[in-house]
Enzyme design. Structure first.
Site, PDB file in Angstrom:
ATOM      1  N   ASP A  21       0.860  -1.195   0.000  1.00 41.11           N
ATOM      2  CA  ASP A  21       0.000   0.000   0.000  1.00 41.11           C
ATOM      3  C   ASP A  21       0.894   1.241   0.000  1.00 41.11           C
ATOM      4  OD1 ASP A  21      -2.437   1.539   0.174  1.00 41.11           O
ATOM      5  OD2 ASP A  21      -1.936   1.944   2.258  1.00 41.11           O
ATOM      6  N   SER A  22       0.300   2.363  -0.376  1.00 37.18           N
ATOM      7  CA  SER A  22       1.034   3.626  -0.351  1.00 37.18           C
ATOM      8  C   SER A  22       1.405   4.001   1.092  1.00 37.18           C
ATOM      9  CB  SER A  22       0.178   4.727  -0.966  1.00 37.18           C
ATOM     10  OG  SER A  22      -1.018   4.861  -0.228  1.00 37.18           O
ATOM     11  N   CYS A  84      -4.169  -1.278  -2.314  1.00 40.07           N
ATOM     12  CA  CYS A  84      -4.327   0.173  -2.470  1.00 40.07           C
ATOM     13  C   CYS A  84      -5.149   0.377  -3.739  1.00 40.07           C
ATOM     14  CB  CYS A  84      -2.949   0.801  -2.612  1.00 40.07           C
ATOM     15  SG  CYS A  84      -2.965   2.555  -3.029  1.00 40.07           S
ATOM     16  N   THR A  86      -5.701   3.158  -5.357  1.00 38.17           N
ATOM     17  CA  THR A  86      -5.057   4.073  -6.305  1.00 38.17           C
ATOM     18  C   THR A  86      -4.039   3.307  -7.145  1.00 38.17           C
ATOM     19  OG1 THR A  86      -5.353   5.761  -4.610  1.00 38.17           O
ATOM     20  CG2 THR A  86      -3.957   6.331  -6.467  1.00 38.17           C
ATOM     21  N   GLU A 169      -4.564   9.852   8.188  1.00 36.79           N
ATOM     22  CA  GLU A 169      -3.102   9.821   8.378  1.00 36.79           C
ATOM     23  C   GLU A 169      -2.681  10.712   9.555  1.00 36.79           C
ATOM     24  OE1 GLU A 169      -0.304   8.465   6.443  1.00 36.79           O
ATOM     25  OE2 GLU A 169      -1.730   7.091   5.505  1.00 36.79           O
ATOM     26  N   CYS A 203     -11.291   3.059  -0.913  1.00 34.15           N
ATOM     27  CA  CYS A 203      -9.953   3.488  -0.498  1.00 34.15           C
ATOM     28  C   CYS A 203      -9.684   2.761   0.801  1.00 34.15           C
ATOM     29  CB  CYS A 203      -9.909   4.994  -0.275  1.00 34.15           C
ATOM     30  SG  CYS A 203      -8.367   5.540   0.485  1.00 34.15           S
ATOM     31  N   HIS A 205      -8.024   3.391   3.309  1.00 32.70           N
ATOM     32  CA  HIS A 205      -8.002   4.188   4.542  1.00 32.70           C
ATOM     33  C   HIS A 205      -9.397   4.385   5.146  1.00 32.70           C
ATOM     34  CE1 HIS A 205      -3.957   5.332   3.429  1.00 32.70           C
ATOM     35  NE2 HIS A 205      -3.850   6.092   4.493  1.00 32.70           N
TER      36      HIS A 205
HETATM   37  N1  DGL Z   1      -4.558   3.563   0.226  1.00 36.15           N
HETATM   38  C1  DGL Z   1      -4.878   4.405  -0.888  1.00 36.15           C
HETATM   39  C2  DGL Z   1      -6.085   3.867  -1.652  1.00 36.15           C
HETATM   40  O1  DGL Z   1      -6.648   2.873  -1.289  1.00 36.15           O
HETATM   41  C3  DGL Z   1      -5.158   5.826  -0.487  1.00 36.15           C
HETATM   42  C4  DGL Z   1      -4.036   6.563   0.133  1.00 36.15           C
HETATM   43  C5  DGL Z   1      -3.253   7.429  -0.798  1.00 36.15           C
HETATM   44  O2  DGL Z   1      -3.793   8.383  -1.371  1.00 36.15           O
HETATM   45  O3  DGL Z   1      -2.069   7.135  -0.911  1.00 36.15           O
HETATM   46  O4  DGL Z   1      -6.507   4.436  -2.625  1.00 36.15           O
END
Ligand code: DGL
Length: 284
Positions: A21-22, A84, A86, A169, A203, A205
């Site tokens: 993940d990011s 993730c 994205t 975050e 997402c 998060h």
């Molecule tokens: N975890 C990312 C997602 O699911 C979102 C966080 C980011 O923007 O890096 O899209």
């Protein structure tokens, strides 16, 4: 040991499943995967130093995600999950169609979008579905395109929620100030299509904001958190692909890597995965 069959530079020995993940969000997916499949070994990799990805261009998200996938292959993973949205929206297809062939065609990279939408057709009655996601995921149109492939009759509306990842975050998810942005994006989406009866938290998060999200979602509207769908889909995938399954080690060992400082990762990681987490720093 190097493989000769496909001229891969990666070890042939079985290894852990990679979860990328990011940042921290993929831990909400890992939590459900561990519930469903605790017997496997996992390496979690969070690119916390370069997070968020949601506002970045297609090219940059692709470049960063490919670096992470290569690193996880080097660390012995034969199967990598892009936990993730994205990265799944902007990089998965290119990696599957171009890079895997060159890197090692026997390894696999999977995303979180397809497993999430596979079941949406069973959940919506009105056939109107809303997507809450980062600006990057919404702009990619990945969700409407994938949903149309399986359920052509479903009407899909999307809403970018650029303030939600920073709220999570920065550990502001439970603060009273978060309510303003949670309410705002849900209202904007419901105004676009009042017939929506199912919202996908697209997402990783967003499950951290679930309690607040539920507060502002109109009565009777379902909220889908994707972790459990991804976990179930992974279980089925491993069952259908014994050639990949035998290359996943099973000692219930879970390791965490971050591109940020481990102390910083530990501060927030417990919020996502409710357990003590020791991480190691890694460069991509
Ligand atoms: N975890 C990312 C997602 O699911 C979102 C966080 C980011 O923007 O890096 O899209």
């Amino acid at each position: 040991m190097y493989s000769t069959k496909h001229a891969s530079f990666y070890s042939d020995s079985p290894g852990p499943i990679g979860i990328f993940d990011s940042g921290y969000g993929g831990l909400t997916i890992l939590e459900e995967i561990l519930r469903e499949l605790p017997q496997y070994d996992y390496i979690y990799l969070g690119d916390n130093a370069r997070n968020p990805y949601g506002t970045r261009s297609f090219e940059v998200v692709y470049e960063f995600t490919l670096q992470a996938v290569k690193k996880l292959f080097e660390m012995g993973c034969h199967l990598v999950i892009l936990a993730c949205n994205t990265a799944s929206a902007k990089a998965l297809r290119s990696i599957q169609q171009q890079d895997l062939n060159r890197l090692d065609p026997t390894r696999r990279v999977l995303g979180v979008i397809r497993p999430t939408i596979e079941e949406v057709g069973e959940i919506t009655h009105t056939r109107h579905v809303g997507i809450l996601a980062t600006a990057g995921t919404i702009r990619s149109q990945s969700y409407p395109l994938e949903i149309k492939k399986i359920y052509p009759d479903i009407v899909v509306s999307g809403q970018a929620c650029p303030m939600w990842v920073p709220l999570v975050e920065n550990k502001e998810a439970e603060a009273p100030g978060a309510d303003y942005f949670v309410k705002k994006y849900i209202e904007e989406l419901m105004n676009k299509d009042p017939l929506i009866d199912t919202l996908i938290l697209a997402c990783t998060h967003y499950p951290i904001l679930l309690e607040k999200i539920k507060k502002y979602v109109p009565q009777g509207v379902n909220v889908m958190c994707q972790g459990k769908y991804v976990a179930k889909s992974l279980k089925k995938y491993l069952h259908r692909h014994p050639e990949i399954e035998v290359r996943c080690t099973k000692n219930s060992e879970y390791r965490f890597f971050t591109t940020e400082l481990p102390e910083k990762f530990a501060e927030s990681a417990t919020l996502f995965l409710k357990q003590e987490i020791q991480s190691e720093r890694i460069n991509l």
